[in-house]
Design a protein around this motif. Structure first.
Motif, PDB file in Angstrom:
ATOM      1  N   ALA A 206       0.831  -1.200   0.000  1.00 28.33           N
ATOM      2  CA  ALA A 206       0.000   0.000   0.000  1.00 28.33           C
ATOM      3  C   ALA A 206       0.872   1.258   0.000  1.00 28.33           C
ATOM      4  O   ALA A 206       0.573   2.233  -0.704  1.00 28.33           O
ATOM      5  CB  ALA A 206      -0.928  -0.005   1.214  1.00 28.33           C
ATOM      6  N   PHE A 207       1.950   1.240   0.779  1.00 31.12           N
ATOM      7  CA  PHE A 207       2.855   2.387   0.805  1.00 31.12           C
ATOM      8  C   PHE A 207       3.472   2.617  -0.576  1.00 31.12           C
ATOM      9  O   PHE A 207       3.527   3.755  -1.058  1.00 31.12           O
ATOM     10  CB  PHE A 207       3.957   2.157   1.841  1.00 31.12           C
ATOM     11  CG  PHE A 207       4.889   3.331   2.002  1.00 31.12           C
ATOM     12  CD1 PHE A 207       4.610   4.330   2.925  1.00 31.12           C
ATOM     13  CD2 PHE A 207       6.040   3.443   1.235  1.00 31.12           C
ATOM     14  CE1 PHE A 207       5.465   5.420   3.078  1.00 31.12           C
ATOM     15  CE2 PHE A 207       6.894   4.514   1.368  1.00 31.12           C
ATOM     16  CZ  PHE A 207       6.607   5.515   2.295  1.00 31.12           C
ATOM     17  N   LEU A 208       3.924   1.546  -1.202  1.00 29.15           N
ATOM     18  CA  LEU A 208       4.526   1.680  -2.533  1.00 29.15           C
ATOM     19  C   LEU A 208       3.507   2.160  -3.555  1.00 29.15           C
ATOM     20  O   LEU A 208       3.818   2.990  -4.421  1.00 29.15           O
ATOM     21  CB  LEU A 208       5.118   0.337  -2.974  1.00 29.15           C
ATOM     22  CG  LEU A 208       6.363  -0.141  -2.226  1.00 29.15           C
ATOM     23  CD1 LEU A 208       6.785  -1.510  -2.743  1.00 29.15           C
ATOM     24  CD2 LEU A 208       7.506   0.855  -2.377  1.00 29.15           C
ATOM     25  N   ALA A 209       2.277   1.637  -3.476  1.00 32.18           N
ATOM     26  CA  ALA A 209       1.236   2.033  -4.420  1.00 32.18           C
ATOM     27  C   ALA A 209       0.941   3.525  -4.312  1.00 32.18           C
ATOM     28  O   ALA A 209       0.744   4.210  -5.325  1.00 32.18           O
ATOM     29  CB  ALA A 209      -0.034   1.223  -4.179  1.00 32.18           C
ATOM     30  N   SER A 210       0.921   4.041  -3.090  1.00 31.06           N
ATOM     31  CA  SER A 210       0.655   5.470  -2.893  1.00 31.06           C
ATOM     32  C   SER A 210       1.867   6.315  -3.293  1.00 31.06           C
ATOM     33  O   SER A 210       1.725   7.330  -3.987  1.00 31.06           O
ATOM     34  CB  SER A 210       0.296   5.727  -1.432  1.00 31.06           C
ATOM     35  OG  SER A 210       0.182   7.118  -1.177  1.00 31.06           O
ATOM     36  N   PHE A 211       3.046   5.899  -2.873  1.00 34.94           N
ATOM     37  CA  PHE A 211       4.245   6.689  -3.134  1.00 34.94           C
ATOM     38  C   PHE A 211       4.533   6.790  -4.628  1.00 34.94           C
ATOM     39  O   PHE A 211       5.011   7.833  -5.099  1.00 34.94           O
ATOM     40  CB  PHE A 211       5.439   6.065  -2.417  1.00 34.94           C
ATOM     41  CG  PHE A 211       6.659   6.931  -2.396  1.00 34.94           C
ATOM     42  CD1 PHE A 211       6.831   7.875  -1.397  1.00 34.94           C
ATOM     43  CD2 PHE A 211       7.634   6.818  -3.370  1.00 34.94           C
ATOM     44  CE1 PHE A 211       7.955   8.692  -1.372  1.00 34.94           C
ATOM     45  CE2 PHE A 211       8.765   7.624  -3.350  1.00 34.94           C
ATOM     46  CZ  PHE A 211       8.920   8.562  -2.356  1.00 34.94           C
ATOM     47  N   ASP A 212       4.257   5.724  -5.383  1.00 35.50           N
ATOM     48  CA  ASP A 212       4.570   5.703  -6.810  1.00 35.50           C
ATOM     49  C   ASP A 212       3.435   6.203  -7.691  1.00 35.50           C
ATOM     50  O   ASP A 212       3.610   6.311  -8.914  1.00 35.50           O
ATOM     51  CB  ASP A 212       4.932   4.274  -7.251  1.00 35.50           C
ATOM     52  CG  ASP A 212       6.240   3.816  -6.644  1.00 35.50           C
ATOM     53  OD1 ASP A 212       7.019   4.677  -6.208  1.00 35.50           O
ATOM     54  OD2 ASP A 212       6.479   2.599  -6.599  1.00 35.50           O
ATOM     55  N   GLU A 213       2.267   6.477  -7.124  1.00 34.57           N
ATOM     56  CA  GLU A 213       1.111   6.856  -7.934  1.00 34.57           C
ATOM     57  C   GLU A 213       1.343   8.188  -8.645  1.00 34.57           C
ATOM     58  O   GLU A 213       1.694   9.194  -8.027  1.00 34.57           O
ATOM     59  CB  GLU A 213      -0.137   6.953  -7.051  1.00 34.57           C
ATOM     60  CG  GLU A 213      -1.369   7.487  -7.745  1.00 34.57           C
ATOM     61  CD  GLU A 213      -1.711   6.713  -9.008  1.00 34.57           C
ATOM     62  OE1 GLU A 213      -1.960   7.377 -10.031  1.00 34.57           O
ATOM     63  OE2 GLU A 213      -1.697   5.468  -8.974  1.00 34.57           O
ATOM     64  N   VAL A 214       1.130   8.186  -9.957  1.00 36.90           N
ATOM     65  CA  VAL A 214       1.384   9.400 -10.732  1.00 36.90           C
ATOM     66  C   VAL A 214       0.157   9.858 -11.527  1.00 36.90           C
ATOM     67  O   VAL A 214      -0.109  11.063 -11.608  1.00 36.90           O
ATOM     68  CB  VAL A 214       2.579   9.208 -11.693  1.00 36.90           C
ATOM     69  CG1 VAL A 214       2.331   8.091 -12.684  1.00 36.90           C
ATOM     70  CG2 VAL A 214       2.915  10.502 -12.416  1.00 36.90           C
ATOM     71  N   VAL A 215      -0.625   8.925 -12.087  1.00 31.08           N
ATOM     72  CA  VAL A 215      -1.733   9.323 -12.966  1.00 31.08           C
ATOM     73  C   VAL A 215      -2.807  10.070 -12.183  1.00 31.08           C
ATOM     74  O   VAL A 215      -3.206  11.185 -12.542  1.00 31.08           O
ATOM     75  CB  VAL A 215      -2.332   8.095 -13.674  1.00 31.08           C
ATOM     76  CG1 VAL A 215      -3.511   8.523 -14.554  1.00 31.08           C
ATOM     77  CG2 VAL A 215      -1.276   7.393 -14.518  1.00 31.08           C
ATOM     78  N   ILE A 216      -3.294   9.455 -11.114  1.00 32.84           N
ATOM     79  CA  ILE A 216      -4.316  10.108 -10.301  1.00 32.84           C
ATOM     80  C   ILE A 216      -3.762  11.391  -9.681  1.00 32.84           C
ATOM     81  O   ILE A 216      -4.460  12.415  -9.603  1.00 32.84           O
ATOM     82  CB  ILE A 216      -4.814   9.149  -9.209  1.00 32.84           C
ATOM     83  CG1 ILE A 216      -5.534   7.959  -9.845  1.00 32.84           C
ATOM     84  CG2 ILE A 216      -5.741   9.854  -8.238  1.00 32.84           C
ATOM     85  CD1 ILE A 216      -5.987   6.899  -8.863  1.00 32.84           C
ATOM     86  N   SER A 217      -2.502  11.347  -9.261  1.00 29.03           N
ATOM     87  CA  SER A 217      -1.887  12.521  -8.643  1.00 29.03           C
ATOM     88  C   SER A 217      -1.789  13.689  -9.613  1.00 29.03           C
ATOM     89  O   SER A 217      -1.886  14.857  -9.208  1.00 29.03           O
ATOM     90  CB  SER A 217      -0.494  12.164  -8.118  1.00 29.03           C
ATOM     91  OG  SER A 217      -0.574  11.158  -7.129  1.00 29.03           O
ATOM     92  N   LEU A 218      -1.599  13.400 -10.895  1.00 27.70           N
ATOM     93  CA  LEU A 218      -1.544  14.465 -11.897  1.00 27.70           C
ATOM     94  C   LEU A 218      -2.867  15.221 -11.965  1.00 27.70           C
ATOM     95  O   LEU A 218      -2.891  16.439 -12.159  1.00 27.70           O
ATOM     96  CB  LEU A 218      -1.201  13.888 -13.269  1.00 27.70           C
ATOM     97  CG  LEU A 218       0.270  13.579 -13.540  1.00 27.70           C
ATOM     98  CD1 LEU A 218       0.419  12.777 -14.826  1.00 27.70           C
ATOM     99  CD2 LEU A 218       1.076  14.869 -13.619  1.00 27.70           C
ATOM    100  N   PHE A 219      -3.978  14.501 -11.809  1.00 27.66           N
ATOM    101  CA  PHE A 219      -5.293  15.137 -11.859  1.00 27.66           C
ATOM    102  C   PHE A 219      -5.565  15.961 -10.603  1.00 27.66           C
ATOM    103  O   PHE A 219      -6.319  16.939 -10.653  1.00 27.66           O
ATOM    104  CB  PHE A 219      -6.385  14.080 -12.025  1.00 27.66           C
ATOM    105  CG  PHE A 219      -6.555  13.593 -13.430  1.00 27.66           C
ATOM    106  CD1 PHE A 219      -7.578  14.078 -14.231  1.00 27.66           C
ATOM    107  CD2 PHE A 219      -5.698  12.655 -13.968  1.00 27.66           C
ATOM    108  CE1 PHE A 219      -7.735  13.638 -15.534  1.00 27.66           C
ATOM    109  CE2 PHE A 219      -5.847  12.202 -15.264  1.00 27.66           C
ATOM    110  CZ  PHE A 219      -6.871  12.696 -16.054  1.00 27.66           C
ATOM    111  N   LEU A 220      -4.982  15.565  -9.478  1.00 27.02           N
ATOM    112  CA  LEU A 220      -5.281  16.216  -8.203  1.00 27.02           C
ATOM    113  C   LEU A 220      -4.270  17.290  -7.821  1.00 27.02           C
ATOM    114  O   LEU A 220      -4.546  18.100  -6.935  1.00 27.02           O
ATOM    115  CB  LEU A 220      -5.340  15.173  -7.082  1.00 27.02           C
ATOM    116  CG  LEU A 220      -6.380  14.059  -7.221  1.00 27.02           C
ATOM    117  CD1 LEU A 220      -6.292  13.111  -6.029  1.00 27.02           C
ATOM    118  CD2 LEU A 220      -7.784  14.631  -7.334  1.00 27.02           C
ATOM    119  N   ALA A 221      -3.106  17.290  -8.453  1.00 24.72           N
ATOM    120  CA  ALA A 221      -2.024  18.190  -8.035  1.00 24.72           C
ATOM    121  C   ALA A 221      -2.396  19.652  -8.256  1.00 24.72           C
ATOM    122  O   ALA A 221      -3.195  20.002  -9.135  1.00 24.72           O
ATOM    123  CB  ALA A 221      -0.747  17.852  -8.788  1.00 24.72           C
ATOM    124  N   SER A 222      -1.804  20.496  -7.434  1.00 27.07           N
ATOM    125  CA  SER A 222      -1.973  21.943  -7.548  1.00 27.07           C
ATOM    126  C   SER A 222      -0.608  22.596  -7.334  1.00 27.07           C
ATOM    127  O   SER A 222       0.334  21.937  -6.888  1.00 27.07           O
ATOM    128  CB  SER A 222      -2.975  22.440  -6.494  1.00 27.07           C
ATOM    129  OG  SER A 222      -2.424  22.336  -5.191  1.00 27.07           O
TER     130      SER A 222
END
Length: 273
Positions: A206-222
């Motif tokens: 779970a930690f790796l999945a969150s730390f490496d997540e990029v696609v969803i993070s691109l939509f949410l980033a500010s």
């Protein structure tokens, strides 16, 4: 002739294992060796562009990584992944226990929904999460990142804990209950120690999945809040900052440490059984 046939039969399994090991090594090398190129690149003295082989050796890229936007993004990723790990480990373990111990109408639908993030393309998940979070005003917020990453990380815990529960002997729980132990005491003293390997493995994944997540993070980033993978992606797109090589080594090292830990936990659990 018979003695030769017997010797060939005896040697064939060992030859097969050797060939299998060689094939596995070649496949692993083919997948990993190109990735290892980033290691010398991260120690390059060139801060203007990627040059391989490096013209000189320096820690300048790691110094860049330890300050400014890179440091903030890395800290954001660590904080988000830590909260996601705790949240999904608790919820995933509870969900796995609930699905394993109960029967109710629509159980298959609930199970499929929980595992859906493993099947549905991440881009589709990202669009859906973005649309919903936009109405809830969670885009660009810490809570929004945690909730979105939990959607991806939760199935990791669920799969791992469910696998441990399949080989769990419930008679021990019944024995503890018959001796007067409360449900919480039974879980902490009997159930959790036996499924601990699955819980820990799920937490690491779970930690790796969150730390490496990029696609969803691109939509949410500010501009105020972005994670390390998002900054790496943006750097590669806009300015091609060589600091991304040092960031990639950090991410790679994190996975390289976590995967053997998971393998060791699974091996120890197999020997205990």
């Amino acid at each position: 002739m018979k003695s030769m046939e017997k010797s060939l039969r005896r040697s064939s399994p060992s030859v097969g294992r050797i060939l299998l090991a060689v094939a596995a090594f070649l496949i692993a090398a083919w997948m990993i060796v190109p990735t290892l190129v980033i290691i010398p690149l991260s120690f390059s003295s060139s801060e203007a562009s990627f040059v391989f082989p490096p013209p000189g050796w320096s820690l300048a890229l790691y110094e860049n990584l330890s300050g400014g936007a890179w440091r903030d993004a890395a800290l954001n990723s660590i904080k988000i992944a830590a909260v996601v790990t705790v949240l999904t480990t608790i919820l995933g373990t509870a969900a796995a226990l609930g699905l394993d111990r109960s029967k109710f109408p629509g159980k298959g639908l609930v199970t499929g929904s929980l595992f859906a993030p493993l099947i549905v393309p991440t881009s589709i998940l990202a669009i859906g999460i973005y649309a919903v979070f936009l109405n809830w005003k969670l885009n660009g917020t810490f809570i929004g990142f945690v909730l979105a990453h939990s959607v991806v990380a939760l199935p990791m815990v669920l799969v791992s804990v469910s696998s441990s529960l399949r080989v769990f002997d419930r008679n021990q729980e019944n024995a503890a209950a018959s001796l007067g132990a409360s449900p919480l005491t039974t879980f902490m003293s009997v159930t959790l120690p036996q499924i601990r390997s699955g819980v820990v493995t799920g937490a690491v994944l779970a930690f790796l999945a969150s730390f490496d997540e990029v696609v969803i993070s691109l939509f949410l980033a500010s501009p105020r809040l972005q994670t390390l993978p998002v900054l790496m992606f943006s750097s590669m797109r806009r300015e091609l900052d060589p600091t991304v090589a040092a960031a990639a080594v950090v991410v790679f090292a994190l996975a390289a440490i976590a995967i053997p830990i998971v393998a060791l936990i699974q091996t120890r659990n197999h020997h205990v059984r």
